[in-house]
Every structure is written in C-alpha cells, then in structure tokens.
Write a protein that holds these residues in place. Structure first.
Motif: not given
Length: 104
Positions: A70-95
């Motif tokens: 959701v945050a990336i979607g908002q920032l892309e509307q401001l023209g950001y093109t250098n963003l990547a989403n961390l798949q699974g977040g901190i839950l995936a990091w822990a796993q």
C-alpha cells in the motif's frame, strides 16, 4: 510492483549494498523487532516522503508485505520509481532467515 525476497534483502545487508530500508509498521511493532530500517508508519508515509530516497534503491517492509505494498502504491503516485516490496515482511524474515526474531 517490484518485489524482493527476504534472502535477497539479507544479501543486500550482508554485502553492504547502498540502499534504504523503510519499515511502515507501527512504533510498538518496530520496538518488538526490526531489521534496522527507518520507521515511517503507513499513515505517515505521504507526510514524511521527503525522508525516502529517490536516488538509490529503497526496500519497503512491514509485517507481511501488505501494508508495504500500500505504501509503495502511494509513493508511486508521487513519482517514486526505485521501490521494492519485501515479500512476506518480517514474518518471512523470521521463518526463513532468523527464527529467533520476535514476531506477533
């Protein structure tokens, strides 16, 4: 939307790559466990967007990958093109990376 895995993030951290890690969880979540990123809760992402680099890669993370998307979607509307989403977040990091990190 570009995504990276927790292993790719670990590789970036281990190699000392120049990138920015943004954590869009809430304060209490960040205090419980974090990966050292800059805390900007989702509700403040647009207000605090000047803290987010446009000049180098940025990885956005949360608990599971939904709020960061959701945050990336908002920032892309401001023209950001250098963003990547961390798949699974901190839950995936822990796993997959650090089973000792505290999750909720």
């Amino acid at each position: 939307m570009k995504e990276i895995t927790v292993q790719e993030l670990k590789d970036k951290l281990d190699s000392g790559e120049d990138f920015q890690l943004i954590d869009v969880r809430e304060d209490f979540e960040y205090e419980m466990s974090n990966l050292g990123g800059t805390l900007i809760p989702l509700a403040g992402v647009l207000i605090e967007s000047e803290k987010i680099s446009r000049d180098k890669p940025v990885v956005v993370m949360c608990r599971s990958g939904k709020r960061s998307a959701v945050a990336i979607g908002q920032l892309e509307q401001l023209g950001y093109t250098n963003l990547a989403n961390l798949q699974g977040g901190i839950l995936a990091w822990a796993q997959e990376i650090d089973p000792d990190i505290q999750v909720y």
